[in-house]
Design an enzyme around this catalytic site. Structure first.
Site, PDB file in Angstrom:
ATOM      1  N   GLY A   1      26.423  -2.104   2.502  1.00 43.04           N
ATOM      2  CA  GLY A   1      24.997  -2.365   2.993  1.00 43.04           C
ATOM      3  C   GLY A   1      24.450  -0.862   2.661  1.00 43.04           C
ATOM      4  O   GLY A   1      23.514  -0.945   1.435  1.00 43.04           O
ATOM      5  N   LYS A   2      24.062   0.055   3.342  1.00 40.08           N
ATOM      6  CA  LYS A   2      23.054   1.269   2.260  1.00 40.08           C
ATOM      7  C   LYS A   2      21.715   0.629   1.891  1.00 40.08           C
ATOM      8  O   LYS A   2      21.797   1.016   0.788  1.00 40.08           O
ATOM      9  CB  LYS A   2      23.336   2.234   1.580  1.00 40.08           C
ATOM     10  CG  LYS A   2      25.160   2.602   2.720  1.00 40.08           C
ATOM     11  CD  LYS A   2      25.627   4.011   1.751  1.00 40.08           C
ATOM     12  CE  LYS A   2      26.872   2.950   1.087  1.00 40.08           C
ATOM     13  NZ  LYS A   2      26.643   4.295  -0.569  1.00 40.08           N
ATOM     14  N   HIS A   3      20.706  -0.361   3.099  1.00 44.19           N
ATOM     15  CA  HIS A   3      19.522  -0.312   2.383  1.00 44.19           C
ATOM     16  C   HIS A   3      18.645  -1.487   3.753  1.00 44.19           C
ATOM     17  O   HIS A   3      19.712  -1.372   4.680  1.00 44.19           O
ATOM     18  CB  HIS A   3      19.614  -1.710   2.077  1.00 44.19           C
ATOM     19  CG  HIS A   3      20.570  -2.946   1.963  1.00 44.19           C
ATOM     20  ND1 HIS A   3      21.619  -3.153   1.280  1.00 44.19           N
ATOM     21  CD2 HIS A   3      20.462  -3.735   2.683  1.00 44.19           C
ATOM     22  CE1 HIS A   3      22.322  -4.087   2.115  1.00 44.19           C
ATOM     23  NE2 HIS A   3      21.393  -5.006   2.295  1.00 44.19           N
ATOM     24  N   ALA A   4      17.718  -1.637   3.549  1.00 43.13           N
ATOM     25  CA  ALA A   4      16.653  -2.480   4.257  1.00 43.13           C
ATOM     26  C   ALA A   4      16.488  -3.932   3.386  1.00 43.13           C
ATOM     27  O   ALA A   4      16.132  -3.472   1.804  1.00 43.13           O
ATOM     28  CB  ALA A   4      16.499  -1.617   5.560  1.00 43.13           C
TER      29      ALA A   4
ATOM     30  N   HIS B   1      20.839  -0.800   7.042  1.00 47.91           N
ATOM     31  CA  HIS B   1      21.962  -1.029   7.820  1.00 47.91           C
ATOM     32  C   HIS B   1      22.937  -0.752   7.336  1.00 47.91           C
ATOM     33  O   HIS B   1      22.828  -0.522   5.282  1.00 47.91           O
ATOM     34  CB  HIS B   1      22.872  -2.453   8.161  1.00 47.91           C
ATOM     35  CG  HIS B   1      21.761  -3.110   7.182  1.00 47.91           C
ATOM     36  ND1 HIS B   1      20.354  -4.032   7.176  1.00 47.91           N
ATOM     37  CD2 HIS B   1      22.453  -4.051   6.181  1.00 47.91           C
ATOM     38  CE1 HIS B   1      20.402  -4.537   6.299  1.00 47.91           C
ATOM     39  NE2 HIS B   1      21.812  -4.582   5.828  1.00 47.91           N
TER      40      HIS B   1
END
Ligand code: TYD
Length: 132
Positions: A48-51, A96
């Site tokens: 993830g590590k993104h929006a 997230h």
């Protein structure tokens, strides 16, 4: 206020076992255009590590477990996903990160649009600036 918004699913059980049905615009609160699943995630990996700017998603842990960090730019919250009878909503502009996957974890994700790299915010500082 919690960032973790869940949708509970009806679980149908009989002599055969269990069944959950997911239906667009019914128990899944958006038109489903894409389904993907994440499995075989190695120990220590963070995904993830993104929006997303516009994408709405729902995440269901079908087997095993993992943790999810949610961040709306103000508040951070860590949740544990262990159940296949509810879905965690991932609304637009919710950063997230998924981590601590058990080896058997299968994460099902439903999305209201097709894959579009331009919809991702992968840089945390850009995300924070967009939230302000
Ligand atoms: P990515 O969304 O970065 O995975 P995660 O957020 O879980 O770490 O996607 C990983 C790779 O898979 C990336 O190269 C894009 C590709 N991908 C698709 O082609 N289609 C999809 O629907 C998704 C979610 C990813």
């Amino acid at each position: 206020m919690t960032l973790a918004r869940y949708v509970d699913f009806a679980v149908r059980g009989d002599d055969l076992g269990w069944l959950v049905a997911l239906e667009a615009d019914r128990n899944v609160p958006f038109p489903i255009k894409r389904v993907y699943y994440i499995f075989g995630t190695r120990e220590g990996i963070r995904r993830g590590k993104h929006a997303h700017r516009r994408l709405t998603q729902m995440m269901v842990c079908l087997t095993g477990q993992c943790k999810v960090l949610l961040d709306d730019g103000n508040t951070r919250e860590d949740v544990v996903l262990t159940r296949n009878d509810h879905g965690l909503m991932l609304d637009p502009m919710l950063w997230h990160e998924m981590y601590d996957f058990s080896p058997d974890c299968v994460l099902l994700v439903l999305a209201d649009n097709y894959y579009d790299e331009a919809d991702y915010i992968r840089d945390y500082r850009t995300f924070k600036a967009a939230c302000a």
